[in-house]
Design a protein around this motif. Structure first.
Motif, PDB file in Angstrom:
ATOM      1  N   LEU A   1       9.870 -22.306 -43.268  1.00 34.01           N
ATOM      2  CA  LEU A   1      10.030 -20.859 -42.115  1.00 34.01           C
ATOM      3  C   LEU A   1       9.491 -20.507 -43.201  1.00 34.01           C
ATOM      4  CD1 LEU A   1      12.509 -23.392 -41.190  1.00 34.01           C
ATOM      5  CD2 LEU A   1      13.141 -21.455 -40.070  1.00 34.01           C
ATOM      6  N   LEU A   2       8.786 -19.722 -43.438  1.00 32.46           N
ATOM      7  CA  LEU A   2       8.003 -17.845 -43.451  1.00 32.46           C
ATOM      8  C   LEU A   2       8.210 -17.218 -42.839  1.00 32.46           C
ATOM      9  CD1 LEU A   2       6.081 -20.833 -43.968  1.00 32.46           C
ATOM     10  CD2 LEU A   2       5.422 -19.550 -46.129  1.00 32.46           C
ATOM     11  N   LYS A   3       8.490 -16.240 -44.007  1.00 31.31           N
ATOM     12  CA  LYS A   3       9.174 -14.484 -43.191  1.00 31.31           C
ATOM     13  C   LYS A   3       7.845 -13.691 -44.028  1.00 31.31           C
ATOM     14  CE  LYS A   3      12.478 -11.965 -41.190  1.00 31.31           C
ATOM     15  NZ  LYS A   3      14.135 -11.670 -41.518  1.00 31.31           N
ATOM     16  N   ASP A   4       6.681 -12.837 -43.046  1.00 33.17           N
ATOM     17  CA  ASP A   4       6.530 -11.870 -43.865  1.00 33.17           C
ATOM     18  C   ASP A   4       5.501 -13.039 -45.517  1.00 33.17           C
ATOM     19  OD1 ASP A   4       6.898 -10.422 -42.511  1.00 33.17           O
ATOM     20  OD2 ASP A   4       8.713  -9.202 -43.249  1.00 33.17           O
ATOM     21  N   GLY A   5       5.169 -14.463 -45.223  1.00 31.89           N
ATOM     22  CA  GLY A   5       4.623 -14.570 -45.763  1.00 31.89           C
ATOM     23  C   GLY A   5       5.172 -15.054 -47.199  1.00 31.89           C
ATOM     24  N   GLU A   6       6.591 -15.277 -46.790  1.00 35.33           N
ATOM     25  CA  GLU A   6       7.239 -15.575 -48.623  1.00 35.33           C
ATOM     26  C   GLU A   6       7.922 -16.832 -47.625  1.00 35.33           C
ATOM     27  OE1 GLU A   6       7.581 -14.599 -50.788  1.00 35.33           O
ATOM     28  OE2 GLU A   6       6.155 -13.217 -50.570  1.00 35.33           O
ATOM     29  N   ILE A   7       8.174 -18.184 -48.599  1.00 34.75           N
ATOM     30  CA  ILE A   7       9.187 -19.188 -48.099  1.00 34.75           C
ATOM     31  C   ILE A   7      10.576 -18.520 -48.031  1.00 34.75           C
ATOM     32  CG2 ILE A   7       9.748 -20.304 -50.429  1.00 34.75           C
ATOM     33  CD1 ILE A   7       8.899 -22.820 -47.108  1.00 34.75           C
ATOM     34  N   GLN A   8      10.989 -18.568 -46.553  1.00 36.09           N
ATOM     35  CA  GLN A   8      12.578 -18.819 -47.110  1.00 36.09           C
ATOM     36  C   GLN A   8      13.196 -20.334 -46.911  1.00 36.09           C
ATOM     37  OE1 GLN A   8      13.583 -15.560 -46.329  1.00 36.09           O
ATOM     38  NE2 GLN A   8      11.100 -15.789 -46.936  1.00 36.09           N
ATOM     39  N   THR A   9      12.771 -21.176 -46.466  1.00 32.66           N
ATOM     40  CA  THR A   9      13.342 -22.440 -46.705  1.00 32.66           C
ATOM     41  C   THR A   9      12.215 -23.968 -46.336  1.00 32.66           C
ATOM     42  OG1 THR A   9      15.808 -23.855 -47.012  1.00 32.66           O
ATOM     43  CG2 THR A   9      14.611 -23.224 -44.790  1.00 32.66           C
ATOM     44  N   MET A  10      12.654 -24.646 -46.807  1.00 28.52           N
ATOM     45  CA  MET A  10      12.519 -26.282 -46.117  1.00 28.52           C
ATOM     46  C   MET A  10      13.279 -27.092 -46.153  1.00 28.52           C
ATOM     47  SD  MET A  10       8.424 -26.571 -47.359  1.00 28.52           S
ATOM     48  CE  MET A  10       8.440 -27.611 -46.967  1.00 28.52           C
ATOM     49  N   ILE A  11      12.750 -27.794 -44.531  1.00 29.93           N
ATOM     50  CA  ILE A  11      13.963 -29.424 -44.444  1.00 29.93           C
ATOM     51  C   ILE A  11      12.201 -30.387 -44.901  1.00 29.93           C
ATOM     52  CG2 ILE A  11      14.740 -30.972 -42.727  1.00 29.93           C
ATOM     53  CD1 ILE A  11      16.155 -27.970 -43.135  1.00 29.93           C
ATOM     54  N   GLU A  12      12.526 -30.902 -46.050  1.00 27.85           N
ATOM     55  CA  GLU A  12      12.139 -32.090 -46.326  1.00 27.85           C
ATOM     56  C   GLU A  12      11.879 -33.592 -46.345  1.00 27.85           C
ATOM     57  OE1 GLU A  12      11.092 -30.728 -50.917  1.00 27.85           O
ATOM     58  OE2 GLU A  12      13.616 -30.131 -50.413  1.00 27.85           O
TER      59      GLU A  12
ATOM     60  N   VAL B   1      18.845 -33.660 -37.507  1.00 29.15           N
ATOM     61  CA  VAL B   1      17.461 -32.922 -38.127  1.00 29.15           C
ATOM     62  C   VAL B   1      17.072 -31.426 -37.839  1.00 29.15           C
ATOM     63  CG1 VAL B   1      14.691 -31.856 -39.105  1.00 29.15           C
ATOM     64  CG2 VAL B   1      16.437 -34.927 -39.016  1.00 29.15           C
ATOM     65  N   ALA B   2      17.472 -31.498 -36.329  1.00 25.04           N
ATOM     66  CA  ALA B   2      17.625 -30.383 -35.236  1.00 25.04           C
ATOM     67  C   ALA B   2      19.060 -29.190 -35.716  1.00 25.04           C
ATOM     68  CB  ALA B   2      17.750 -30.341 -33.558  1.00 25.04           C
ATOM     69  N   GLU B   3      19.364 -29.961 -36.155  1.00 26.75           N
ATOM     70  CA  GLU B   3      21.030 -28.507 -36.407  1.00 26.75           C
ATOM     71  C   GLU B   3      20.712 -28.041 -37.878  1.00 26.75           C
ATOM     72  OE1 GLU B   3      24.567 -30.677 -36.426  1.00 26.75           O
ATOM     73  OE2 GLU B   3      24.611 -31.726 -34.132  1.00 26.75           O
ATOM     74  N   LYS B   4      20.058 -28.917 -38.575  1.00 28.97           N
ATOM     75  CA  LYS B   4      19.686 -28.366 -39.849  1.00 28.97           C
ATOM     76  C   LYS B   4      18.598 -27.388 -39.441  1.00 28.97           C
ATOM     77  CE  LYS B   4      20.119 -32.020 -42.924  1.00 28.97           C
ATOM     78  NZ  LYS B   4      19.203 -33.342 -43.824  1.00 28.97           N
ATOM     79  N   LEU B   5      17.394 -27.651 -39.132  1.00 29.94           N
ATOM     80  CA  LEU B   5      16.701 -26.577 -38.933  1.00 29.94           C
ATOM     81  C   LEU B   5      17.561 -25.056 -37.256  1.00 29.94           C
ATOM     82  CD1 LEU B   5      14.139 -28.776 -37.916  1.00 29.94           C
ATOM     83  CD2 LEU B   5      13.766 -26.194 -39.427  1.00 29.94           C
ATOM     84  N   GLU B   6      18.333 -25.621 -36.644  1.00 31.26           N
ATOM     85  CA  GLU B   6      19.024 -23.816 -35.907  1.00 31.26           C
ATOM     86  C   GLU B   6      19.358 -23.665 -37.394  1.00 31.26           C
ATOM     87  OE1 GLU B   6      21.726 -26.000 -33.729  1.00 31.26           O
ATOM     88  OE2 GLU B   6      19.757 -27.147 -31.617  1.00 31.26           O
ATOM     89  N   ASN B   7      19.906 -24.237 -38.006  1.00 33.86           N
ATOM     90  CA  ASN B   7      20.459 -23.448 -39.146  1.00 33.86           C
ATOM     91  C   ASN B   7      19.863 -23.046 -39.806  1.00 33.86           C
ATOM     92  OD1 ASN B   7      23.566 -24.770 -38.282  1.00 33.86           O
ATOM     93  ND2 ASN B   7      23.487 -25.600 -39.332  1.00 33.86           N
ATOM     94  N   ALA B   8      18.988 -22.904 -40.314  1.00 37.56           N
ATOM     95  CA  ALA B   8      18.080 -21.934 -40.668  1.00 37.56           C
ATOM     96  C   ALA B   8      17.066 -20.901 -39.904  1.00 37.56           C
ATOM     97  CB  ALA B   8      16.604 -23.363 -41.156  1.00 37.56           C
ATOM     98  N   PHE B   9      17.090 -21.416 -38.734  1.00 34.68           N
ATOM     99  CA  PHE B   9      16.524 -19.986 -38.252  1.00 34.68           C
ATOM    100  C   PHE B   9      17.480 -19.349 -37.937  1.00 34.68           C
ATOM    101  CE2 PHE B   9      12.906 -21.506 -35.266  1.00 34.68           C
ATOM    102  CZ  PHE B   9      11.915 -22.335 -35.793  1.00 34.68           C
ATOM    103  N   ASP B  10      19.014 -20.039 -37.658  1.00 36.82           N
ATOM    104  CA  ASP B  10      19.898 -18.261 -37.614  1.00 36.82           C
ATOM    105  C   ASP B  10      20.035 -17.909 -38.107  1.00 36.82           C
ATOM    106  OD1 ASP B  10      20.170 -19.307 -35.546  1.00 36.82           O
ATOM    107  OD2 ASP B  10      22.286 -20.970 -35.819  1.00 36.82           O
ATOM    108  N   GLN B  11      20.014 -18.662 -39.847  1.00 39.42           N
ATOM    109  CA  GLN B  11      19.890 -17.749 -40.811  1.00 39.42           C
ATOM    110  C   GLN B  11      18.283 -16.717 -41.682  1.00 39.42           C
ATOM    111  OE1 GLN B  11      20.690 -20.144 -44.307  1.00 39.42           O
ATOM    112  NE2 GLN B  11      20.672 -18.427 -46.354  1.00 39.42           N
ATOM    113  N   TYR B  12      17.599 -17.367 -41.133  1.00 43.11           N
ATOM    114  CA  TYR B  12      16.193 -16.616 -41.747  1.00 43.11           C
ATOM    115  C   TYR B  12      15.497 -15.979 -40.372  1.00 43.11           C
ATOM    116  CZ  TYR B  12      17.191 -19.207 -45.891  1.00 43.11           C
ATOM    117  OH  TYR B  12      17.550 -19.892 -46.778  1.00 43.11           O
ATOM    118  N   PHE B  13      15.621 -16.291 -39.220  1.00 38.91           N
ATOM    119  CA  PHE B  13      14.881 -15.441 -38.615  1.00 38.91           C
ATOM    120  C   PHE B  13      15.570 -15.156 -37.456  1.00 38.91           C
ATOM    121  CE2 PHE B  13      11.547 -19.464 -37.958  1.00 38.91           C
ATOM    122  CZ  PHE B  13      10.590 -18.811 -39.833  1.00 38.91           C
ATOM    123  N   LYS B  14      16.671 -14.542 -37.719  1.00 43.06           N
ATOM    124  CA  LYS B  14      17.260 -13.606 -37.139  1.00 43.06           C
ATOM    125  C   LYS B  14      17.341 -12.347 -37.314  1.00 43.06           C
ATOM    126  CE  LYS B  14      21.335 -15.650 -33.942  1.00 43.06           C
ATOM    127  NZ  LYS B  14      22.940 -15.789 -34.184  1.00 43.06           N
TER     128      LYS B  14
END
Length: 137
Positions: free
Chosen positions: A101-112, A124-137
């Motif tokens: 997950l990148l925002k304005d060219g900067e890494i926010q997090t990864m699910i490895e 895995v979807a729950e991890k991504l949902e949490n990441a989207f909620d945290q970094y993409f809202k």
């Protein structure tokens, strides 16, 4: 020949899900350097990519919180593009399949890979949902 068939099916699966395939470093830079939120699926031919990562990537296209760009690179196939994506993922080891997950060219997090392999797609979807909620809202 078999591997080419597997790769083609995996590529087609992501294209049908609405992901843009990036094949060169210039393709990667053109998307990631634009302002906005970019979700990258680093694809591979392993079983956990086909059974967990790609289905999860498809699911995330329908999640309430959206990325501006949904893109994919294919590790082991599109080496230049994959290396370029990884250059943006400072602090993370190369891993495929994985999600960035990148925002304005900067890494926010990864699910490895270690967070994908051996897990259920919904975990895995729950991890991504949490990441989207945290970094993409």
């Amino acid at each position: 020949m078999f591997m080419n068939d597997v790769v083609q099916v995996a590529r087609q699966e992501m294209a049908e899900a609405g992901y843009t395939e990036l094949k060169t470093s210039e393709d990667v830079d053109a998307v990631i350097q634009k302002p906005g939120k970019t979700f990258v699926m680093i694809n591979s031919v392993c079983g956990c990519a086909g059974g967990i990562a790609r289905p999860t990537a498809k699911y995330m296209k329908n999640y309430d919180v959206k990325a501006d760009n949904y893109v994919t690179v294919f590790a082991g196939q599109d080496r230049e593009a994959t290396a370029q994506v990884r250059s943006y993922c400072e602090g993370y080891e190369p891993s495929s399949p994985s999600f960035a997950l990148l925002k304005d060219g900067e890494i926010q997090t990864m699910i490895e890979r270690h967070e994908i392999e051996g897990h259920e797609p919904m975990e895995v979807a729950e991890k991504l949902e949490n990441a989207f909620d945290q970094y993409f809202k």
